[in-house]
Design a protein around this motif. Structure first.
Motif, mmCIF file in Angstrom:
data_model
loop_
_atom_site.group_PDB
_atom_site.id
_atom_site.type_symbol
_atom_site.label_atom_id
_atom_site.label_comp_id
_atom_site.label_asym_id
_atom_site.label_seq_id
_atom_site.Cartn_x
_atom_site.Cartn_y
_atom_site.Cartn_z
ATOM 1 N N LEU A 321 16.637 25.597 77.479
ATOM 2 C CA LEU A 321 15.146 25.389 77.535
ATOM 3 C C LEU A 321 14.730 26.651 78.335
ATOM 4 O O LEU A 321 13.686 27.317 77.808
ATOM 5 C CB LEU A 321 14.734 24.332 78.193
ATOM 6 C CG LEU A 321 14.686 22.969 77.390
ATOM 7 C CD1 LEU A 321 14.269 21.891 78.419
ATOM 8 C CD2 LEU A 321 13.931 22.945 76.248
ATOM 9 N N ASN A 325 12.252 29.337 76.499
ATOM 10 C CA ASN A 325 11.139 29.739 76.992
ATOM 11 C C ASN A 325 11.134 31.192 77.127
ATOM 12 O O ASN A 325 10.133 32.072 76.852
ATOM 13 C CB ASN A 325 10.916 29.510 78.360
ATOM 14 C CG ASN A 325 10.545 27.785 78.551
ATOM 15 O OD1 ASN A 325 9.684 27.524 77.528
ATOM 16 N ND2 ASN A 325 10.927 26.889 79.557
ATOM 17 N N VAL A 365 6.524 21.902 74.895
ATOM 18 C CA VAL A 365 7.073 23.261 75.514
ATOM 19 C C VAL A 365 6.780 24.299 74.257
ATOM 20 O O VAL A 365 6.614 25.375 74.810
ATOM 21 C CB VAL A 365 8.538 23.143 75.954
ATOM 22 C CG1 VAL A 365 9.049 24.314 76.310
ATOM 23 C CG2 VAL A 365 8.613 22.029 76.933
ATOM 24 N N ASN A 369 4.274 27.424 75.010
ATOM 25 C CA ASN A 369 4.890 28.894 74.893
ATOM 26 C C ASN A 369 4.080 29.759 73.919
ATOM 27 O O ASN A 369 3.706 31.058 74.239
ATOM 28 C CB ASN A 369 6.287 28.880 74.411
ATOM 29 C CG ASN A 369 7.325 29.055 75.580
ATOM 30 O OD1 ASN A 369 7.195 29.763 76.315
ATOM 31 N ND2 ASN A 369 7.968 27.885 76.005
ATOM 32 N N THR A 416 8.483 22.178 81.500
ATOM 33 C CA THR A 416 10.096 22.335 81.031
ATOM 34 C C THR A 416 10.998 21.609 81.738
ATOM 35 O O THR A 416 11.830 20.828 81.160
ATOM 36 C CB THR A 416 10.212 23.818 80.828
ATOM 37 O OG1 THR A 416 9.348 24.787 80.208
ATOM 38 C CG2 THR A 416 11.927 24.008 80.485
#
Length: 433
Positions: A321, A325, A365, A369, A416
């Motif tokens: 993750l 990101n 998430v 982003n 996250t």
């Protein structure tokens, strides 16, 4: 895969065409057709992918309907009434107009599902209200409008989440629910930052609206405030599907604007239809190009290859993750959000599934982003929109956006690494993830 492979050549052509100014959707179609020619495959596959992807997926109908709802609201007086109500509620505090900007974005988020619709619609009025008589600098007003607009696609309804549901085969209903708490936390963080900045910069205090007038103003704005309730009750009460709810949203906006407020005439309604059609065509071309290109990516077995490589690195879900990101934040600096959502995210989904990451959590998430990419220089779309609206130089807007952007990156970290923040509300409604 070498530099001379057919896929690499196609990818280089797509990149070159995009840099030369060709719309990304058309660039992907051209590159994909070149790939099919080089590999000797049937050109009919392009049409087949269009038909299978565009016409057999009813989820996609939600996109133009939510766009139409937003355009109708912008053409009528709904946004203006919403701003007056927000001003009556929070305008009395120091930096009140800045707080109004956040509050109106929260409410508007429950209607349009589009960050650009928020900024281009009510954002124009907020820019005028905040800069009138020199209360706020044009760059700060523009930066705040751009930042608050990113809340729109996080709080339901959300066009990016509809597209994510399409590529990840995930429940739209649970995705919408998962966006509520993160969206409100983002808004709360912005309000705290504004409160601190208001005291540091000595922002003005607006004349308070008498409390006795608040019930009447609430009653006048009630049809606007009631729209998110209609959508949520329809979806989670089992009355409508998300696509049907989008149709209800468009119809509700039309009825309120034409019959209740009488603020939209035939000419303005036609203009809303025309603008919605143009926006839908732009998004539709991107989706069409992505569908064909994703076929090429699948033929090359790239998602499984990347998944095998990443899993071979013995990545745990948290590390993966973090990589996602960083990757999406960097891509958001140079690519349009819909392109990332339709081309890059599908490549990452198999790895996320293999690592046991919840697809609803991953979707929120990814969407957050992509929304941050809208306010990240040098190619943040909302930065360009607000530069045009405000007339402020880009560098001044970026300077005022940066503190908010850093705060939102911290919020992204919370979403996250603490999945329960995202999944708490969906689980309350029966989600098993």
């Amino acid at each position: 895969m070498t530099i001379s492979s057919q896929f690499t050549i196609a990818l280089m052509v797509i990149t070159a065409l995009a840099f030369l100014g060709l719309p990304m959707g058309l660039a992907m179609i051209c590159g994909s057709i070149l790939y099919l020619l080089l590999t000797g495959q049937d050109m009919g596959i392009v049409a087949e992918q269009f038909l299978n992807g565009m016409y057999s997926n009813y989820i996609m109908l939600a996109v133009p309907l939510f766009i139409l709802a937003a355009e109708i609201m912008n053409s009528g007086s709904l946004s203006e009434r919403l701003l007056k109500w927000c001003d009556a509620v929070v305008g009395r505090f120091r930096g009140g107009l800045a707080q109004v900007n956040v509050l109106q974005s929260i409410v508007f988020a429950g209607m349009s599902g589009s960050a650009v619709a928020d900024a281009a619609g009510s954002g124009k009025m907020m820019q005028h209200m905040m800069t009138k008589d020199g209360k706020y600098t044009p760059s700060y007003a523009a930066a705040l409008t751009a930042v608050t607009a990113v809340i729109g696609p996080v709080i339901p309804p959300s066009i990016p989440m509809v597209l994510y549901a399409l590529v990840a085969d995930t429940s739209i209903g649970y995705l919408f629910l998962a966006g509520v708490v993160p969206g409100l936390l983002m808004a709360g963080l912005m309000m705290v930052q504004i409160a601190v900045t208001a005291r540091m910069r000595n922002f003005p205090v607006e004349p308070p609206t008498p409390l006795r007038k608040l019930p009447k103003m609430t009653w006048e704005a009630l049809p606007v405030l009631f729209m998110p309730v209609v959508l949520m009750v329809g979806i989670y009460g089992g009355v409508t599907t998300p696509t049907e709810a989008a149709a209800v949203a468009a119809f509700y906006a039309l009825v309120v604007s034409v019959i209740v407020y009488r603020s939209v005439n035939a000419r303005e309604f036609y203009a809303s239809l025309l603008t919605s059609a143009k926006t839908t065509a732009t998004i539709g071309m991107l989706i069409a190009g992505a569908l064909v290109f994703n076929y090429v990516v699948t033929v090359e077995n790239i998602p499984r290859t990347i998944s095998a490589i990443l899993i071979g690195w013995n990545l745990d879900p948290v590390t993966f993750l973090i990589i996602v990101n960083v990757l999406l934040l960097i891509l958001g600096c140079v690519l349009e959000g819909t392109t990332i959502l339709l081309v890059i995210v599908p490549v990452l989904v198999p790895t996320a599934q293999a690592l046991g990451i919840d697809m609803v959590h991953f979707g929120v998430v990814a969407v957050v982003n992509i929304m941050l990419g809208l306010i990240t220089p040098p190619y943040g779309l909302l930065l360009f929109v607000m530069t045009k609206i405000s007339g402020s130089p880009m560098r001044a807007i970026v300077a005022d956006v940066t503190p908010f952007l850093l705060g939102l990156v911290v919020a992204l970290g919370v979403f996250t690494f603490v999945p329960d923040v995202v999944l708490w509300l969906p689980r309350m409604f029966g989600y098993g993830g």
